[in-house]
Write an enzyme that holds these catalytic residues in place. Structure first.
Site, PDB file in Angstrom:
ATOM      1  N   LYS A 106      29.267  54.245 -51.471  1.00 31.43           N
ATOM      2  CA  LYS A 106      30.611  54.779 -51.763  1.00 31.43           C
ATOM      3  C   LYS A 106      31.432  53.805 -52.612  1.00 31.43           C
ATOM      4  O   LYS A 106      32.059  54.189 -53.592  1.00 31.43           O
ATOM      5  CB  LYS A 106      31.372  55.084 -50.453  1.00 31.43           C
ATOM      6  CG  LYS A 106      30.644  56.067 -49.539  1.00 31.43           C
ATOM      7  CD  LYS A 106      31.437  56.393 -48.290  1.00 31.43           C
ATOM      8  CE  LYS A 106      31.669  55.205 -47.368  1.00 31.43           C
ATOM      9  NZ  LYS A 106      30.441  54.641 -46.768  1.00 31.43           N
ATOM     10  N   ARG A 165      23.456  43.229 -48.303  1.00 26.02           N
ATOM     11  CA  ARG A 165      24.651  43.160 -49.167  1.00 26.02           C
ATOM     12  C   ARG A 165      25.280  41.769 -49.138  1.00 26.02           C
ATOM     13  O   ARG A 165      25.463  41.158 -48.099  1.00 26.02           O
ATOM     14  CB  ARG A 165      25.688  44.190 -48.716  1.00 26.02           C
ATOM     15  CG  ARG A 165      26.996  44.058 -49.501  1.00 26.02           C
ATOM     16  CD  ARG A 165      27.918  45.218 -49.303  1.00 26.02           C
ATOM     17  NE  ARG A 165      28.115  45.566 -47.910  1.00 26.02           N
ATOM     18  CZ  ARG A 165      28.716  46.693 -47.512  1.00 26.02           C
ATOM     19  NH1 ARG A 165      29.147  47.561 -48.407  1.00 26.02           N
ATOM     20  NH2 ARG A 165      28.861  46.945 -46.238  1.00 26.02           N
ATOM     21  N   ARG A 209      37.292  59.887 -41.758  1.00 23.23           N
ATOM     22  CA  ARG A 209      36.143  59.367 -41.018  1.00 23.23           C
ATOM     23  C   ARG A 209      35.860  60.197 -39.770  1.00 23.23           C
ATOM     24  O   ARG A 209      34.893  59.946 -39.070  1.00 23.23           O
ATOM     25  CB  ARG A 209      36.560  57.963 -40.601  1.00 23.23           C
ATOM     26  CG  ARG A 209      35.536  56.920 -40.471  1.00 23.23           C
ATOM     27  CD  ARG A 209      34.976  56.458 -41.765  1.00 23.23           C
ATOM     28  NE  ARG A 209      34.293  55.205 -41.555  1.00 23.23           N
ATOM     29  CZ  ARG A 209      34.168  54.268 -42.462  1.00 23.23           C
ATOM     30  NH1 ARG A 209      34.660  54.430 -43.657  1.00 23.23           N
ATOM     31  NH2 ARG A 209      33.522  53.173 -42.194  1.00 23.23           N
ATOM     32  N   ARG A 257      29.549  40.171 -45.390  1.00 21.59           N
ATOM     33  CA  ARG A 257      30.640  40.747 -44.593  1.00 21.59           C
ATOM     34  C   ARG A 257      30.300  40.599 -43.110  1.00 21.59           C
ATOM     35  O   ARG A 257      29.151  40.834 -42.731  1.00 21.59           O
ATOM     36  CB  ARG A 257      30.767  42.241 -44.943  1.00 21.59           C
ATOM     37  CG  ARG A 257      32.066  42.607 -45.615  1.00 21.59           C
ATOM     38  CD  ARG A 257      32.043  44.001 -46.168  1.00 21.59           C
ATOM     39  NE  ARG A 257      31.991  45.055 -45.179  1.00 21.59           N
ATOM     40  CZ  ARG A 257      32.090  46.352 -45.475  1.00 21.59           C
ATOM     41  NH1 ARG A 257      32.248  46.745 -46.727  1.00 21.59           N
ATOM     42  NH2 ARG A 257      32.038  47.259 -44.538  1.00 21.59           N
ATOM     43  N   ARG A 275      27.741  50.666 -36.337  1.00 22.46           N
ATOM     44  CA  ARG A 275      28.419  51.428 -37.395  1.00 22.46           C
ATOM     45  C   ARG A 275      27.654  52.729 -37.702  1.00 22.46           C
ATOM     46  O   ARG A 275      28.261  53.764 -37.925  1.00 22.46           O
ATOM     47  CB  ARG A 275      28.536  50.571 -38.663  1.00 22.46           C
ATOM     48  CG  ARG A 275      29.550  49.453 -38.514  1.00 22.46           C
ATOM     49  CD  ARG A 275      29.397  48.410 -39.598  1.00 22.46           C
ATOM     50  NE  ARG A 275      29.674  48.908 -40.916  1.00 22.46           N
ATOM     51  CZ  ARG A 275      29.224  48.342 -42.039  1.00 22.46           C
ATOM     52  NH1 ARG A 275      28.456  47.261 -41.984  1.00 22.46           N
ATOM     53  NH2 ARG A 275      29.551  48.835 -43.208  1.00 22.46           N
TER      54      ARG A 275
HETATM   55  P1  AP5 Z   1      28.239  49.919 -51.075  1.00 24.30           P
HETATM   56  O1  AP5 Z   1      28.595  50.635 -52.323  1.00 24.30           O
HETATM   57  O2  AP5 Z   1      28.993  48.694 -50.724  1.00 24.30           O
HETATM   58  O3  AP5 Z   1      28.202  50.976 -49.862  1.00 24.30           O
HETATM   59  P2  AP5 Z   1      29.389  51.665 -49.053  1.00 24.30           P
HETATM   60  O4  AP5 Z   1      28.991  53.076 -48.800  1.00 24.30           O
HETATM   61  O5  AP5 Z   1      30.700  51.427 -49.735  1.00 24.30           O
HETATM   62  O6  AP5 Z   1      29.271  50.841 -47.721  1.00 24.30           O
HETATM   63  P3  AP5 Z   1      30.404  50.247 -46.766  1.00 24.30           P
HETATM   64  O7  AP5 Z   1      29.653  49.390 -45.784  1.00 24.30           O
HETATM   65  O8  AP5 Z   1      31.504  49.576 -47.514  1.00 24.30           O
HETATM   66  O9  AP5 Z   1      30.911  51.525 -46.085  1.00 24.30           O
HETATM   67  P4  AP5 Z   1      31.565  51.625 -44.718  1.00 24.30           P
HETATM   68  O10 AP5 Z   1      31.964  53.039 -44.765  1.00 24.30           O
HETATM   69  O11 AP5 Z   1      30.810  51.214 -43.522  1.00 24.30           O
HETATM   70  O12 AP5 Z   1      32.650  50.469 -44.778  1.00 24.30           O
HETATM   71  P5  AP5 Z   1      34.186  50.515 -44.936  1.00 24.30           P
HETATM   72  O13 AP5 Z   1      34.562  49.331 -45.737  1.00 24.30           O
HETATM   73  O14 AP5 Z   1      34.683  51.853 -45.340  1.00 24.30           O
HETATM   74  O15 AP5 Z   1      26.676  49.579 -51.147  1.00 24.30           O
HETATM   75  C1  AP5 Z   1      26.008  48.883 -50.092  1.00 24.30           C
HETATM   76  C2  AP5 Z   1      24.918  47.962 -50.681  1.00 24.30           C
HETATM   77  O16 AP5 Z   1      23.953  48.754 -51.371  1.00 24.30           O
HETATM   78  C3  AP5 Z   1      25.421  46.944 -51.723  1.00 24.30           C
HETATM   79  O17 AP5 Z   1      24.697  45.748 -51.598  1.00 24.30           O
HETATM   80  C4  AP5 Z   1      25.147  47.607 -53.084  1.00 24.30           C
HETATM   81  O18 AP5 Z   1      24.948  46.657 -54.107  1.00 24.30           O
HETATM   82  C5  AP5 Z   1      23.861  48.376 -52.766  1.00 24.30           C
HETATM   83  N1  AP5 Z   1      23.743  49.631 -53.516  1.00 24.30           N
HETATM   84  C6  AP5 Z   1      24.690  50.595 -53.703  1.00 24.30           C
HETATM   85  N2  AP5 Z   1      24.178  51.618 -54.412  1.00 24.30           N
HETATM   86  C7  AP5 Z   1      22.871  51.299 -54.673  1.00 24.30           C
HETATM   87  C8  AP5 Z   1      21.802  51.967 -55.349  1.00 24.30           C
HETATM   88  N3  AP5 Z   1      21.959  53.190 -55.922  1.00 24.30           N
HETATM   89  N4  AP5 Z   1      20.606  51.358 -55.405  1.00 24.30           N
HETATM   90  C9  AP5 Z   1      20.422  50.123 -54.825  1.00 24.30           C
HETATM   91  N5  AP5 Z   1      21.391  49.434 -54.183  1.00 24.30           N
HETATM   92  C10 AP5 Z   1      22.600  50.021 -54.099  1.00 24.30           C
HETATM   93  O19 AP5 Z   1      34.673  50.314 -43.416  1.00 24.30           O
HETATM   94  C11 AP5 Z   1      34.547  49.087 -42.721  1.00 24.30           C
HETATM   95  C12 AP5 Z   1      35.208  49.212 -41.359  1.00 24.30           C
HETATM   96  O20 AP5 Z   1      36.636  49.473 -41.525  1.00 24.30           O
HETATM   97  C13 AP5 Z   1      34.720  50.371 -40.472  1.00 24.30           C
HETATM   98  O21 AP5 Z   1      33.570  50.027 -39.744  1.00 24.30           O
HETATM   99  C14 AP5 Z   1      35.952  50.617 -39.584  1.00 24.30           C
HETATM  100  O22 AP5 Z   1      36.052  49.649 -38.571  1.00 24.30           O
HETATM  101  C15 AP5 Z   1      37.116  50.405 -40.546  1.00 24.30           C
HETATM  102  N6  AP5 Z   1      37.513  51.658 -41.233  1.00 24.30           N
HETATM  103  C16 AP5 Z   1      37.415  51.921 -42.565  1.00 24.30           C
HETATM  104  N7  AP5 Z   1      37.878  53.159 -42.836  1.00 24.30           N
HETATM  105  C17 AP5 Z   1      38.285  53.686 -41.657  1.00 24.30           C
HETATM  106  C18 AP5 Z   1      38.848  54.941 -41.292  1.00 24.30           C
HETATM  107  N8  AP5 Z   1      39.075  55.905 -42.199  1.00 24.30           N
HETATM  108  N9  AP5 Z   1      39.139  55.145 -39.973  1.00 24.30           N
HETATM  109  C19 AP5 Z   1      38.937  54.186 -39.049  1.00 24.30           C
HETATM  110  N10 AP5 Z   1      38.393  52.980 -39.338  1.00 24.30           N
HETATM  111  C20 AP5 Z   1      38.072  52.726 -40.633  1.00 24.30           C
END
Ligand code: AP5
Length: 221
Positions: free
Chosen positions: A13, A127, A88, A161, A172
Site C-alpha cells: 500500500k 522491510r 481498517r 520498524r 498484525r
Molecule cells: P509496503 O509498501 O511498505 O507495504 P504496506 O502495505 O504499506 O505495509 P505496512 O506494513 O505499512 O501496512 P500496515 O497496514 O500494516 O501498516 P500501517 O503503517 O498502516 O511494502 C512492504 C515491503 O514489501 C517493503 O519492503 C517494500 O519494499 C516491499 N514491496 C512492496 N511492493 C513490492 C513488490 N511489488 N515486489 C517486491 N517487494 C515489494 O499500520 C501500522 C500500525 O498502525 C497498525 O498495526 C496499527 O497499530 C496502526 N494503525 C494504522 N492505521 C490504523 C487504523 N486505520 N486504525 C487503527 N490502527 C491503525
C-alpha cells in the site's frame, strides 16, 4: 480521484501510494505514517497509540477518526486523496462514508492489493526503511548496495520498524483477517471494490492499479 488502498500489512500500500501521488498529484493519507509521526514526536496521541502499535493491534477508532477528520479537512485533500491503511474495520468504513457524505465527495474506488500470506511475511520481515528520508527497501528484494545504506549517502541508515519483528507480524496478520478482511465484502456490496494481483514487481502492480481506477473518478457534488 478519491481512493482507498486496501490490503494486508506488507501488501504494498505504501509503495504504491507513493507512485500514485506522483502520477495523480493527490496526497497519500496514511494513518500508519500519521501515527508513527505522533509517536516519534511523543505527543499525547502518540503516547496513547504506541502500546497498540507495538503489539500489532489496531489503535482505537476514536483516535484514528479524529486524525482522519483533521487530515481530510486540509486544502490539499479537496481535489482527491489516496487513503492508505484506513479504513481498517467496518466502524471506520461507516464513519468515513458519513464524513465524505457531509463533504459531498464520495469514494471513487477501493483497490484491494491481493497477496498470499507467505509472501506478506517475507515483505514485512525483510522491510528496511531509511531513517532519514523514509525510502523503503527489502532484504529479500533489494541489492546489497541498496541495503548498505540508501542512495542518498552513508548517513542515511536503514532501520527495521519495531512492528516488523516476526512475533508482531503474526499478530498484525491475525488482526487483518479478523477486522479488516470483512471490508472486502462491504466494498463489494457497495460496488466500489477492484481487485489487483499484488504478486508482481512494483511497476506491474502499479500499472494494474492504474487500469483498475481508470474511469472511476466522478465529478464532486
Ligand atoms: P509496503 O509498501 O511498505 O507495504 P504496506 O502495505 O504499506 O505495509 P505496512 O506494513 O505499512 O501496512 P500496515 O497496514 O500494516 O501498516 P500501517 O503503517 O498502516 O511494502 C512492504 C515491503 O514489501 C517493503 O519492503 C517494500 O519494499 C516491499 N514491496 C512492496 N511492493 C513490492 C513488490 N511489488 N515486489 C517486491 N517487494 C515489494 O499500520 C501500522 C500500525 O498502525 C497498525 O498495526 C496499527 O497499530 C496502526 N494503525 C494504522 N492505521 C490504523 C487504523 N486505520 N486504525 C487503527 N490502527 C491503525
Amino acid at each position: 480521484m478519491r481512493i482507498v488502498l486496501l490490503g494486508a500489512p506488507g501488501s504494498g500500500k505504501g509503495t504504491q501510494s507513493q507512485r500514485l501521488v506522483k502520477a495523480y498529484g493527490i496526497p497519500q493519507i496514511s494513518t500508519g505514517d500519521l501515527l508513527r509521526e505522533a509517536v516519534a514526536k511523543n505527543t499525547e496521541l502518540g503516547r496513547r497509540a504506541k502500546a497498540a502499535m507495538d503489539a500489532g493491534k489496531l489503535v482505537d477508532d476514536a483516535t484514528v477518526l479524529g486524525m482522519i477528520r483533521e487530515r481530510l479537512s486540509r486544502p490539499d485533500a479537496a481535489t482527491g486523496f489516496i487513503l492508505d491503511g484506513f479504513p481498517r474495520n467496518i466502524p471506520q468504513a461507516d464513519a468515513l462514508e458519513a464524513m465524505l457524505r457531509e463533504l459531498g465527495t464520495p469514494l471513487d474506488a477501493v483497490v484491494l492489493l491481493n497477496l498470499d500470506l507467505g509472501i506478506l511475511f517475507k515483505r514485512l520481515s525483510g522491510r528496511r526503511i531509511c531513517e532519514v528520508c523514509g525510502q523503503v527497501f527489502n532484504t529479500y528484494f533489494s541489492t546489497a548496495q541498496e541495503l548498505a545504506h540508501c542512495a542518498k549517502g552513508p548517513e542515511h541508515k536503514l532501520i527495521q520498524r519495531p512492528d516488523d519483528k516476526e512475533d508482531v507480524i503474526g499478530k498484525r496478520l491475525e488482526v487483518y483477517e479478523a477486522q479488516t478482511k470483512p471490508l472486502i465484502q462491504h466494498y463489494t456490496e457497495l460496488k466500489l471494490l477492484r481487485v489487483v494481483d499484488a504478486d508482481a514487481d512494483v511497476e506491474t502492480v502499479f500499472n494494474a492499479i492504474q487500469r483498475a481506477v481508470q474511469g472511476a473518478s466522478k465529478p464532486s457534488a
